[in-house]
Motif scaffolding. Structure first.
Motif, PDB file in Angstrom:
ATOM      1  N   THR A  49      78.849  45.500   8.831  1.00 47.62           N
ATOM      2  CA  THR A  49      78.447  46.623   7.416  1.00 47.62           C
ATOM      3  C   THR A  49      77.473  46.934   8.381  1.00 47.62           C
ATOM      4  OG1 THR A  49      77.632  44.865   6.369  1.00 47.62           O
ATOM      5  CG2 THR A  49      79.675  46.072   5.728  1.00 47.62           C
ATOM      6  N   GLN A 108      79.938  54.573   1.340  1.00 56.11           N
ATOM      7  CA  GLN A 108      79.776  52.739   0.819  1.00 56.11           C
ATOM      8  C   GLN A 108      77.915  52.829   1.124  1.00 56.11           C
ATOM      9  OE1 GLN A 108      81.629  51.284  -0.594  1.00 56.11           O
ATOM     10  NE2 GLN A 108      83.122  53.123  -0.817  1.00 56.11           N
ATOM     11  N   LYS A 109      77.068  53.715   1.326  1.00 57.22           N
ATOM     12  CA  LYS A 109      76.054  53.474   1.537  1.00 57.22           C
ATOM     13  C   LYS A 109      75.498  51.808   2.512  1.00 57.22           C
ATOM     14  CE  LYS A 109      74.874  56.646  -1.657  1.00 57.22           C
ATOM     15  NZ  LYS A 109      75.909  57.308  -1.715  1.00 57.22           N
ATOM     16  N   ASN A 129      76.433  49.289   2.733  1.00 51.82           N
ATOM     17  CA  ASN A 129      77.936  48.756   2.899  1.00 51.82           C
ATOM     18  C   ASN A 129      79.485  48.947   3.669  1.00 51.82           C
ATOM     19  OD1 ASN A 129      76.958  45.861   1.051  1.00 51.82           O
ATOM     20  ND2 ASN A 129      77.195  47.651  -0.674  1.00 51.82           N
ATOM     21  N   THR A 130      78.419  50.299   4.152  1.00 59.64           N
ATOM     22  CA  THR A 130      79.670  51.036   5.354  1.00 59.64           C
ATOM     23  C   THR A 130      79.583  50.169   6.385  1.00 59.64           C
ATOM     24  OG1 THR A 130      79.236  52.787   4.585  1.00 59.64           O
ATOM     25  CG2 THR A 130      80.284  52.801   6.433  1.00 59.64           C
ATOM     26  N   GLU A 137      88.068  52.380   7.019  1.00 60.45           N
ATOM     27  CA  GLU A 137      87.632  52.268   5.970  1.00 60.45           C
ATOM     28  C   GLU A 137      85.902  52.409   6.849  1.00 60.45           C
ATOM     29  OE1 GLU A 137      87.566  47.935   4.945  1.00 60.45           O
ATOM     30  OE2 GLU A 137      88.815  49.840   5.985  1.00 60.45           O
TER      31      GLU A 137
END
Length: 241
Positions: free
Chosen positions: A84, A119-120, A122-123, A132
């Motif tokens: 992330t 996911q900001k 947390n991507t 993802e």
């Protein structure tokens, strides 16, 4: 220090100081010895002659564990792990410090990229590793690495050609954050492009491992030497319209 030609010195009779809290640009064409100089400073290369001192102490007398926290470096080539964004930026810490994280993201110019991701922070990155995950552009990856270095908050910040692969517009956007990135740090910028020079307190131009000019942007432009010649050639990209 020597390269693949054993009879040619990469660095030759070169001596100068970096002052605490100052910003220094080291310029020179490809092969001038810029990256070799940084490797010597970080104790990754060892000089065949001469010494490097940090805080009055010879780097030969430092352990690698002592030197590691001193430097925060961003290089032209970057490795992006399949993690992330937040974990990548905070990798140097056992626990996430939210205040430090937000400041590093803002000062590096990476805040806009995070806000645009689903996911900001947390991507996950590296699209080939999970469904993802996403891949960032070259300029976004550089800002990510800058944020990571700023989060570490090392006292000496080294940027070694971090924007060489970027177009002038993306490069200019990174330099808009340059003063914030280098605030209260001893910063060293290595480049053969001159977009960074006006932000720095001092400019050192090297050629064949030797200093040929040294001063501020204004003083070197007034001198009308090699630096002024290089800047005028590149001014199409770097002067404000």
């Amino acid at each position: 220090a020597y390269d693949d030609e054993p009879d040619r010195k990469v660095i030759n009779n070169l001596s100068f100081d970096f002052y605490p809290g100052s910003c220094t640009a080291i310029l020179g064409e490809t092969g001038a010895g810029k990256t070799t100089l940084i490797n010597l400073i970080m104790n990754l290369f060892f000089p065949t002659q001469g010494d490097v001192f940090i805080g009055g102490k010879n780097t030969k007398d430092y352990s690698q564990d002592e030197l590691l926290p001193i430097f925060g470096a961003v290089f032209q080539e970057t490795f992006i792990p399949p993690e992330t964004i937040k974990n990548i930026i905070c990798a140097s810490s056992d626990s996430h410090d939210e205040t430090k994280f937000q400041k590093a993201v803002k000062d590096s110019g990476f805040e806009k990229t995070i806000l645009e991701l689903p996911q900001k922070e947390n991507t996950y990155l590296v699209k080939s590793t999970r469904k993802e995950a996403v891949d960032l552009s070259g300029g976004q990856n550089q800002r990510l690495m800058l944020a990571r270095v700023l989060y570490r908050d090392a006292p000496i910040l080294i940027l070694d050609e971090p924007t060489a692969a970027l177009d002038p517009i993306a490069e200019s956007e990174i330099y808009e954050h340059y003063n914030k990135m280098t605030q209260n740090k001893t910063s060293i910028f290595i480049s053969h492009r001159l977009a960074s020079t006006r932000f720095c307190d001092r400019i050192i131009l090297i050629e064949d491992g030797k200093i040929i000019e040294e001063g501020t942007h204004e003083s070197l432009m007034a001198k009308g030497g090699k630096y002024a010649e290089m800047f005028n050639i590149q001014s199409t990209y770097y002067t404000e319209k």
